[in-house]
Scaffold this motif. Structure first.
Motif, PDB file in Angstrom:
ATOM      1  N   GLN A  31      43.016 -19.071  10.175  1.00  0.00           N
ATOM      2  CA  GLN A  31      43.561 -19.492   8.595  1.00  0.00           C
ATOM      3  C   GLN A  31      42.479 -19.124   7.394  1.00  0.00           C
ATOM      4  OE1 GLN A  31      46.481 -22.424   8.527  1.00  0.00           O
ATOM      5  NE2 GLN A  31      46.617 -22.665  10.558  1.00  0.00           N
ATOM      6  N   SER A  32      41.408 -19.118   7.886  1.00  0.00           N
ATOM      7  CA  SER A  32      40.388 -19.264   6.780  1.00  0.00           C
ATOM      8  C   SER A  32      39.392 -18.176   6.871  1.00  0.00           C
ATOM      9  CB  SER A  32      39.595 -20.732   6.691  1.00  0.00           C
ATOM     10  OG  SER A  32      40.428 -21.519   6.556  1.00  0.00           O
ATOM     11  N   PHE A  34      36.141 -15.882   4.762  1.00  0.00           N
ATOM     12  CA  PHE A  34      34.949 -16.077   3.834  1.00  0.00           C
ATOM     13  C   PHE A  34      34.162 -14.904   4.039  1.00  0.00           C
ATOM     14  CE2 PHE A  34      36.044 -20.476   3.186  1.00  0.00           C
ATOM     15  CZ  PHE A  34      36.575 -20.813   4.290  1.00  0.00           C
ATOM     16  N   TYR A  36      30.142 -14.457   3.306  1.00  0.00           N
ATOM     17  CA  TYR A  36      28.685 -15.290   2.988  1.00  0.00           C
ATOM     18  C   TYR A  36      27.620 -14.151   2.855  1.00  0.00           C
ATOM     19  CZ  TYR A  36      30.032 -20.147   4.583  1.00  0.00           C
ATOM     20  OH  TYR A  36      30.596 -21.315   4.785  1.00  0.00           O
ATOM     21  N   LEU A  46      27.535 -19.223   0.685  1.00  0.00           N
ATOM     22  CA  LEU A  46      28.971 -18.681   0.231  1.00  0.00           C
ATOM     23  C   LEU A  46      29.082 -17.903  -0.866  1.00  0.00           C
ATOM     24  CD1 LEU A  46      32.039 -19.151   1.096  1.00  0.00           C
ATOM     25  CD2 LEU A  46      32.083 -20.969  -0.355  1.00  0.00           C
ATOM     26  N   SER A  91      37.997 -18.452  10.568  1.00  0.00           N
ATOM     27  CA  SER A  91      38.025 -19.717  11.179  1.00  0.00           C
ATOM     28  C   SER A  91      38.530 -19.739  12.627  1.00  0.00           C
ATOM     29  CB  SER A  91      39.031 -20.611  10.370  1.00  0.00           C
ATOM     30  OG  SER A  91      40.381 -20.252  10.388  1.00  0.00           O
ATOM     31  N   GLY A  93      40.988 -20.618  14.536  1.00  0.00           N
ATOM     32  CA  GLY A  93      42.383 -21.104  14.668  1.00  0.00           C
ATOM     33  C   GLY A  93      42.543 -22.534  14.348  1.00  0.00           C
ATOM     34  N   ASN A  94      43.151 -23.371  15.106  1.00  0.00           N
ATOM     35  CA  ASN A  94      43.408 -24.868  14.757  1.00  0.00           C
ATOM     36  C   ASN A  94      42.239 -25.773  14.927  1.00  0.00           C
ATOM     37  OD1 ASN A  94      43.314 -24.465  17.315  1.00  0.00           O
ATOM     38  ND2 ASN A  94      45.227 -26.020  17.768  1.00  0.00           N
ATOM     39  N   THR A  95      40.964 -25.342  14.450  1.00  0.00           N
ATOM     40  CA  THR A  95      39.747 -26.029  14.598  1.00  0.00           C
ATOM     41  C   THR A  95      38.888 -26.151  13.370  1.00  0.00           C
ATOM     42  OG1 THR A  95      38.238 -24.419  15.244  1.00  0.00           O
ATOM     43  CG2 THR A  95      39.539 -25.256  17.078  1.00  0.00           C
ATOM     44  N   ASP A  96      37.798 -27.057  13.162  1.00  0.00           N
ATOM     45  CA  ASP A  96      37.061 -26.884  12.001  1.00  0.00           C
ATOM     46  C   ASP A  96      35.962 -25.811  12.371  1.00  0.00           C
ATOM     47  OD1 ASP A  96      37.450 -30.456  11.546  1.00  0.00           O
ATOM     48  OD2 ASP A  96      38.638 -28.627  10.762  1.00  0.00           O
ATOM     49  N   LYS A  97      36.090 -25.255  13.225  1.00  0.00           N
ATOM     50  CA  LYS A  97      34.712 -24.235  13.405  1.00  0.00           C
ATOM     51  C   LYS A  97      35.007 -22.824  12.721  1.00  0.00           C
ATOM     52  CE  LYS A  97      35.393 -24.709  18.017  1.00  0.00           C
ATOM     53  NZ  LYS A  97      35.134 -24.604  19.523  1.00  0.00           N
ATOM     54  N   LEU A  98      33.970 -22.154  12.501  1.00  0.00           N
ATOM     55  CA  LEU A  98      33.948 -20.993  11.802  1.00  0.00           C
ATOM     56  C   LEU A  98      33.333 -20.154  12.659  1.00  0.00           C
ATOM     57  CD1 LEU A  98      33.005 -21.818   8.215  1.00  0.00           C
ATOM     58  CD2 LEU A  98      35.259 -21.644   9.000  1.00  0.00           C
ATOM     59  N   PHE A 100      30.870 -16.559  12.844  1.00  0.00           N
ATOM     60  CA  PHE A 100      30.509 -15.807  12.066  1.00  0.00           C
ATOM     61  C   PHE A 100      30.042 -14.534  12.885  1.00  0.00           C
ATOM     62  CE2 PHE A 100      28.628 -18.530   8.606  1.00  0.00           C
ATOM     63  CZ  PHE A 100      29.225 -19.860   9.163  1.00  0.00           C
ATOM     64  N   GLY A 101      30.427 -13.320  11.765  1.00  0.00           N
ATOM     65  CA  GLY A 101      30.094 -12.070  12.266  1.00  0.00           C
ATOM     66  C   GLY A 101      28.455 -11.867  12.162  1.00  0.00           C
TER      67      GLY A 101
END
Lengths: 110, 119
Positions: A31-32, A34, A36, A46, A91, A93-98, A100-101
């Motif tokens: 859902q999120s 970004f 960087y 960011l 993000s 999915g339904n977690t606070d984790k991101l 990173f590529g």
């Protein structure tokens, strides 16, 4: 398949050029989104969030295509100071984790 | 405004020695906290994350452990370092969400990192 995939580059472009980076992600529940920026031997910072409608911040434009699970970053009028590695971040999915590529390296030359 | 601190900035340790890296955040309460490792030329690997005091989730089996003794303090430790523990260790924070994954505003902000070399 990697969760976030980017072309590692390097992209070598002259000052003033327009350059575009692409990124694909595998989790349709994300859902999120970004971008960087990471300078050599420094922490990631960011650059901008990526919204569904697309968004612009000065010379930088980010776009999201949920159907294709694809994110892009466009840099116009490149400056020497834009030289860095650009990380696509999604993000988990339904977690606070991101997630990173591994980053796309940009080198702007005079 | 929020700030995040990490120390030390660089560290050279022999194989088999212990490790303790500290991260503190100022200007926010009850943040989510994260430890990442970035090996030379590689991407960021999430090691641990914490949504509150004493709550630690480990992402990968490894030689390291994490603790959160206070709300804005996050510590990364090892009892015996391995050569493969060398890397750039980054701490990050994000706002705590009441329901994880429901907000688009979950960007993470990184500390300056600790560059660890194990010899």
């Amino acid at each position: 398949r990697k969760e976030v995939e980017q072309d590692p580059g390097p992209f070598n472009v002259p000052e003033g050029a327009t350059v575009a980076f692409n990124c694909t992600y595998s989790n349709s529940a994300s859902q999120s989104f970004f971008w960087y920026r990471q300078d050599c031997r420094k922490e990631p910072k960011l650059l901008m969030s990526v919204y569904s409608s697309g968004n612009e911040d000065g010379r930088f434009t980010a776009q999201l295509n949920r159907a294709s699970q694809y994110i892009s970053l466009l840099i116009r009028d490149s400056k020497l100071s834009d030289s860095a590695t650009y990380l696509c971040v999604v993000s988990g999915g339904n977690t606070d984790k991101l997630i990173f590529g591994t980053g796309t390296r940009l080198q702007v030359f005079p | 405004s929020q700030t995040i601190h990490q120390w030390p900035a660089t560290l050279v340790q022999p194989v088999g020695s212990p490790l303790s890296l500290e991260c503190t955040v100022e200007g926010t309460s009850n943040p989510n906290l994260y430890w990442y490792r970035q090996a030379a030329g590689r991407g960021l690997q999430l090691l641990f994350y914490s949504v509150g005091i004493g709550q630690i989730s480990s992402e990968v089996p490894q030689n390291l452990s994490a603790s959160r003794p206070q709300d804005r303090q996050f510590i990364l430790s090892s009892k015996k370092l391995l050569l493969s523990d060398s890397g750039f260790y980054l701490c990050a924070w994000s706002l705590h969400q009441s329901v994880p994954g429901t907000s688009a505003e979950n960007e993470q902000f990184f500390g300056p990192g600790t560059r660890l070399t194990v010899l």
